[in-house]
Design an enzyme around this catalytic site. Sequence first.
Site, PDB file in Angstrom:
ATOM      1  N   GLU A  40      36.207  21.079  30.082  1.00  0.00           N
ATOM      2  CA  GLU A  40      36.944  19.879  29.676  1.00  0.00           C
ATOM      3  C   GLU A  40      36.343  19.282  28.395  1.00  0.00           C
ATOM      4  OE1 GLU A  40      38.176  15.491  31.487  1.00  0.00           O
ATOM      5  OE2 GLU A  40      37.177  16.935  32.792  1.00  0.00           O
ATOM      6  N   ARG A  48      41.044   5.661  32.968  1.00  0.00           N
ATOM      7  CA  ARG A  48      40.973   5.282  34.386  1.00  0.00           C
ATOM      8  C   ARG A  48      40.546   3.819  34.492  1.00  0.00           C
ATOM      9  NH1 ARG A  48      37.729   9.528  36.428  1.00  0.00           N
ATOM     10  NH2 ARG A  48      39.676  10.657  36.747  1.00  0.00           N
TER      11      ARG A  48
END
Length: 183
Positions: free
Chosen positions: A123, A23
Amino acid sequence: MKQPREGEFITVKSYKHDGSLHRTWRDTMVLKTSEQSIIGCNDHTLVIESDGRRWMTREAALVYYHQHFWFNIVAMIRKRGVTYYCNLASPYVLDKEALKYIDYDLDIKMFPDGEKRLLDLDEYEIHSKRYNYPPEIDRILKYNIQELVRWIEEGKGPFNPAFIDIWYERYCQLSHRKKFKNN
């Protein structure tokens, strides 16, 4: 690279353990730098995901990065109070391109009422296998979760209301933005 100066804008990039880009935040305003940390502010900042999706942050958020701790802290300034989003991540490095760190999936979110949640355990489990996190990373992250919770409980750094007041006020001065009062 030389430290950015107060009022300058930098790019922030997070990566995954394998070095792939995760990101990017464009135009984070620098509020303070030291040899060990950087304080900045994102306010309607463009965020670009690794898959090319783009979105804008919704509110002013103070960001705190440190070169010795394996976490960074985002303090989102909202009308109902400050919400914290804390990323378990490598200490940052700064080069000509950006402030960079490796995101290790786990996050702690703290709400204005003080409720804390550890997020993204699933995750973390998936990525620890996919990217072959070494056992040392697991130990470092577990220690830094405890350190981060201690900071929260002691009101240290960004968790101190005075920190928020001082640095949000400085952001408002530098950006000529009117400060709103929390309800």
